[in-house]
Motif scaffolding. Sequence first.
Motif, PDB file in Angstrom:
ATOM      1  N   ASP A  92     -40.164  67.133 107.899  1.00 14.43           N
ATOM      2  CA  ASP A  92     -40.233  68.762 108.794  1.00 14.43           C
ATOM      3  C   ASP A  92     -41.608  68.254 110.327  1.00 14.43           C
ATOM      4  O   ASP A  92     -42.009  68.091 109.724  1.00 14.43           O
ATOM      5  CB  ASP A  92     -40.358  69.887 107.355  1.00 14.43           C
TER       6      ASP A  92
ATOM      7  N   TYR B  12     -40.855  64.184 100.936  1.00 13.46           N
ATOM      8  CA  TYR B  12     -41.339  65.387 102.057  1.00 13.46           C
ATOM      9  C   TYR B  12     -42.581  64.078 103.059  1.00 13.46           C
ATOM     10  O   TYR B  12     -42.911  63.783 102.555  1.00 13.46           O
ATOM     11  CB  TYR B  12     -41.443  66.330 101.763  1.00 13.46           C
TER      12      TYR B  12
ATOM     13  N   TYR C 114     -37.231  64.510 102.790  1.00 10.42           N
ATOM     14  CA  TYR C 114     -36.778  65.817 103.648  1.00 10.42           C
ATOM     15  C   TYR C 114     -38.045  65.541 104.861  1.00 10.42           C
ATOM     16  O   TYR C 114     -38.846  65.640 104.416  1.00 10.42           O
ATOM     17  CB  TYR C 114     -37.268  67.376 103.062  1.00 10.42           C
TER      18      TYR C 114
ATOM     19  N   PRO D 208     -28.450  66.959 101.274  1.00 10.34           N
ATOM     20  CA  PRO D 208     -28.236  65.331 101.100  1.00 10.34           C
ATOM     21  C   PRO D 208     -26.862  65.257 100.733  1.00 10.34           C
ATOM     22  O   PRO D 208     -26.753  65.739 100.005  1.00 10.34           O
ATOM     23  CB  PRO D 208     -29.329  65.557  99.862  1.00 10.34           C
TER      24      PRO D 208
ATOM     25  N   HIS E 102     -36.275  74.932 101.422  1.00 11.58           N
ATOM     26  CA  HIS E 102     -34.962  73.921 100.813  1.00 11.58           C
ATOM     27  C   HIS E 102     -33.602  74.433 101.408  1.00 11.58           C
ATOM     28  O   HIS E 102     -32.543  73.236 101.641  1.00 11.58           O
ATOM     29  CB  HIS E 102     -34.490  73.603  99.270  1.00 11.58           C
TER      30      HIS E 102
ATOM     31  N   PHE F 141     -32.350  73.344 105.118  1.00 10.61           N
ATOM     32  CA  PHE F 141     -32.142  71.441 104.676  1.00 10.61           C
ATOM     33  C   PHE F 141     -30.915  71.772 104.512  1.00 10.61           C
ATOM     34  O   PHE F 141     -30.690  72.223 103.380  1.00 10.61           O
ATOM     35  CB  PHE F 141     -33.012  70.734 103.938  1.00 10.61           C
TER      36      PHE F 141
END
Length: 83
Positions: A65, A3, A63, A56, A50, A53
């Motif tokens: 943010d 992240y 990820y 992937p 999740h 998002f």
Amino acid sequence: MEYLVCPGASKSGSTWLYGLLQQHPAIVMPSVKETKYFSYAHDLNIAAYHKYFERPNDISRYYCDISPLYLIDPTAPQKIHNT
């Protein structure tokens, strides 16, 4: 997946950064620019986070943010750290 969290400041180019990072194949950006998960929705489980998002691809590693609210919310850093 790892992240990346960018607290940023309001009116400091976070929309530009969101658009730029969205083009990188190794980075998955949320469907909304600011999830505000670590400020308003942290009581939800990580699966709810999740859902922001998109799926992937094979080379996605992060990820990301970007939420300027995290900079002014005094509880956000600890929530990010705990998660």
